[in-house]
Design a protein around this motif. Sequence first.
Motif, PDB file in Angstrom:
ATOM      1  N   ASP A   1       0.849  -1.187   0.000  1.00 20.78           N
ATOM      2  CA  ASP A   1       0.000   0.000   0.000  1.00 20.78           C
ATOM      3  C   ASP A   1       0.888   1.242   0.000  1.00 20.78           C
ATOM      4  N   GLN A   2       0.509   2.246  -0.803  1.00 21.33           N
ATOM      5  CA  GLN A   2       1.321   3.439  -0.949  1.00 21.33           C
ATOM      6  C   GLN A   2       1.529   4.184   0.374  1.00 21.33           C
ATOM      7  N   LYS A   3       0.514   4.162   1.238  1.00 24.01           N
ATOM      8  CA  LYS A   3       0.639   4.867   2.518  1.00 24.01           C
ATOM      9  C   LYS A   3       1.722   4.253   3.387  1.00 24.01           C
ATOM     10  N   GLU A   4       1.925   2.956   3.237  1.00 20.78           N
ATOM     11  CA  GLU A   4       2.981   2.300   4.001  1.00 20.78           C
ATOM     12  C   GLU A   4       4.349   2.693   3.476  1.00 20.78           C
ATOM     13  N   GLN A   5       4.446   2.914   2.167  1.00 22.02           N
ATOM     14  CA  GLN A   5       5.731   3.234   1.559  1.00 22.02           C
ATOM     15  C   GLN A   5       6.059   4.721   1.648  1.00 22.02           C
ATOM     16  N   ASN A   6       5.025   5.550   1.647  1.00 24.06           N
ATOM     17  CA  ASN A   6       5.228   7.008   1.741  1.00 24.06           C
ATOM     18  C   ASN A   6       4.495   7.531   2.979  1.00 24.06           C
ATOM     19  N   PHE A   7       5.052   7.174   4.133  1.00 27.81           N
ATOM     20  CA  PHE A   7       4.399   7.531   5.393  1.00 27.81           C
ATOM     21  C   PHE A   7       4.375   9.048   5.551  1.00 27.81           C
ATOM     22  N   PRO A   8       3.198   9.654   5.720  1.00 27.44           N
ATOM     23  CA  PRO A   8       3.099  11.124   5.812  1.00 27.44           C
ATOM     24  C   PRO A   8       3.701  11.671   7.108  1.00 27.44           C
ATOM     25  N   LYS A   9       4.196  12.886   7.048  1.00 20.23           N
ATOM     26  CA  LYS A   9       4.727  13.556   8.231  1.00 20.23           C
ATOM     27  C   LYS A   9       3.563  14.184   8.995  1.00 20.23           C
ATOM     28  N   LEU A  10       3.152  13.523  10.051  1.00 18.49           N
ATOM     29  CA  LEU A  10       1.992  13.971  10.823  1.00 18.49           C
ATOM     30  C   LEU A  10       2.350  14.406  12.230  1.00 18.49           C
ATOM     31  N   GLY A  11       3.662  14.477  12.522  1.00 23.95           N
ATOM     32  CA  GLY A  11       4.075  14.843  13.865  1.00 23.95           C
ATOM     33  C   GLY A  11       3.902  13.675  14.825  1.00 23.95           C
ATOM     34  N   ILE A  12       3.701  14.010  16.096  1.00 22.06           N
ATOM     35  CA  ILE A  12       3.533  12.965  17.117  1.00 22.06           C
ATOM     36  C   ILE A  12       2.074  12.511  17.123  1.00 22.06           C
ATOM     37  N   ILE A  13       1.874  11.243  16.774  1.00 23.76           N
ATOM     38  CA  ILE A  13       0.515  10.708  16.692  1.00 23.76           C
ATOM     39  C   ILE A  13       0.465   9.315  17.327  1.00 23.76           C
ATOM     40  N   PRO A  14      -0.734   8.888  17.755  1.00 20.85           N
ATOM     41  CA  PRO A  14      -0.869   7.515  18.259  1.00 20.85           C
ATOM     42  C   PRO A  14      -1.032   6.543  17.087  1.00 20.85           C
ATOM     43  N   LEU A  15      -0.261   5.489  17.087  1.00 22.76           N
ATOM     44  CA  LEU A  15      -0.370   4.454  16.051  1.00 22.76           C
ATOM     45  C   LEU A  15      -0.858   3.164  16.701  1.00 22.76           C
ATOM     46  N   ARG A  16      -1.896   2.604  16.123  1.00 21.32           N
ATOM     47  CA  ARG A  16      -2.474   1.364  16.650  1.00 21.32           C
ATOM     48  C   ARG A  16      -2.023   0.181  15.814  1.00 21.32           C
ATOM     49  N   ASP A  17      -1.453  -0.811  16.453  1.00 27.35           N
ATOM     50  CA  ASP A  17      -1.056  -2.030  15.767  1.00 27.35           C
ATOM     51  C   ASP A  17      -2.319  -2.794  15.373  1.00 27.35           C
ATOM     52  N   ALA A  18      -2.495  -3.030  14.065  1.00 25.89           N
ATOM     53  CA  ALA A  18      -3.720  -3.668  13.574  1.00 25.89           C
ATOM     54  C   ALA A  18      -3.864  -5.100  14.063  1.00 25.89           C
ATOM     55  N   GLU A  19      -2.765  -5.706  14.467  1.00 25.93           N
ATOM     56  CA  GLU A  19      -2.812  -7.104  14.883  1.00 25.93           C
ATOM     57  C   GLU A  19      -2.916  -7.265  16.395  1.00 25.93           C
ATOM     58  N   SER A  20      -2.095  -6.513  17.130  1.00 23.61           N
ATOM     59  CA  SER A  20      -2.093  -6.666  18.588  1.00 23.61           C
ATOM     60  C   SER A  20      -3.079  -5.732  19.276  1.00 23.61           C
ATOM     61  N   GLY A  21      -3.450  -4.641  18.569  1.00 20.71           N
ATOM     62  CA  GLY A  21      -4.353  -3.665  19.167  1.00 20.71           C
ATOM     63  C   GLY A  21      -3.651  -2.656  20.052  1.00 20.71           C
ATOM     64  N   GLN A  22      -2.355  -2.812  20.255  1.00 21.76           N
ATOM     65  CA  GLN A  22      -1.592  -1.903  21.113  1.00 21.76           C
ATOM     66  C   GLN A  22      -1.404  -0.543  20.435  1.00 21.76           C
ATOM     67  N   VAL A  23      -1.455   0.514  21.240  1.00 18.37           N
ATOM     68  CA  VAL A  23      -1.286   1.877  20.739  1.00 18.37           C
ATOM     69  C   VAL A  23       0.014   2.454  21.280  1.00 18.37           C
ATOM     70  N   SER A  24       0.795   3.062  20.396  1.00 19.83           N
ATOM     71  CA  SER A  24       2.040   3.711  20.819  1.00 19.83           C
ATOM     72  C   SER A  24       2.132   5.076  20.147  1.00 19.83           C
ATOM     73  N   TRP A  25       2.740   6.017  20.855  1.00 27.16           N
ATOM     74  CA  TRP A  25       2.900   7.376  20.325  1.00 27.16           C
ATOM     75  C   TRP A  25       4.228   7.468  19.584  1.00 27.16           C
ATOM     76  N   VAL A  26       4.167   7.959  18.343  1.00 25.10           N
ATOM     77  CA  VAL A  26       5.355   8.001  17.493  1.00 25.10           C
ATOM     78  C   VAL A  26       5.460   9.364  16.823  1.00 25.10           C
ATOM     79  N   ASN A  27       6.680   9.884  16.743  1.00 24.92           N
ATOM     80  CA  ASN A  27       6.929  11.141  16.030  1.00 24.92           C
ATOM     81  C   ASN A  27       7.195  10.811  14.560  1.00 24.92           C
ATOM     82  N   THR A  28       6.168  10.886  13.754  1.00 18.68           N
ATOM     83  CA  THR A  28       6.278  10.500  12.338  1.00 18.68           C
ATOM     84  C   THR A  28       7.091  11.490  11.510  1.00 18.68           C
ATOM     85  N   SER A  29       7.375  12.655  12.089  1.00 16.14           N
ATOM     86  CA  SER A  29       8.186  13.649  11.376  1.00 16.14           C
ATOM     87  C   SER A  29       9.668  13.508  11.680  1.00 16.14           C
TER      88      SER A  29
END
Length: 292
Positions: free
Chosen positions: A207-235
């Motif tokens: 998927d293109q979004k996986e290959q070109n991850f947008p710069k969204l700053g610090i956001i919560p990312l949810r693991d689609a498999e485990s359901g765990q949420v972690s805060w990541v600085n995407t920029s």
Amino acid sequence: MKEILQKLQKFELRIRKVIDTQMQGDFHSVFKGTGLEFDEVRAYQYGDDVRTIDWNVSAKGHGTFVKTYKEEKEQSVFLILDVSGSQNIGPEKQQKINIGKEICGILALTAARQTASIGLICVSDQREKFVRPGKGIEHAYSLIKTLFELKPASTRTNLASGIKTALSVIKRRSMILLISDFIDRNYEKEVTMLARKHDLIVVQLMDQKEQNFPKLGIIPLRDAESGQVSWVNTSSEAFREKYLHDLTRNRENLQLLCRRHKADYLAIDTSADYVLQLVNLFKIRKKTRKSA
């Protein structure tokens, strides 16, 4: 369901037209048997390959005999589809799981019209569904209905376990289409075993979004498999470099694994016209047969 079947039939027709146009009718079915199966034994003749000698028969004292083989006419095809949580990435109706199901549907219809026996295995970190191989258009429709109605019990991925399941149920040498995003680890040994025993085609969904991850700053990312949420600085440059490096290395390692074991590899971009990408699969198969 009717709408899905009409869409798949339309796509299948496009593939067949492209093949006829670009290959000028010189096309051997992608589902034709590529191996050899035992036919009979006969008396050894000068010039025969000594590796074909049947020592068990020859040991009976009635002469030296060799095994003869014939080309496999009836091909068994298995679709192994990863239905884990990471496949649910992408725009609505264009998620990797949707594209994977559509690809399976098109191949099922194509195989049915070429009198190939086709089966299905859906996996996550467990076996989600097993459809025994069958022939004919009714079997293909039943397989497609089962596939699109499937609701996986688990969201987690374990490709190694899924492939082991496939190896345990597929006894005869078959054509295997392994369809996944391959966002997992430690599956190389099992892919190797699959390639050694069967005629393997690896289809990687991206998927293109996986290959070109947008710069969204610090956001919560949810693991689609485990359901765990972690805060990541995407920029963060460190995050982006590691993310892209891991993604690229995963794809390169998979391609290398396929080349090493003579398995065909095809990358499917879910944002592009995957029908044209599927035609590349047919071209690969044709080229392989001509050089064999």
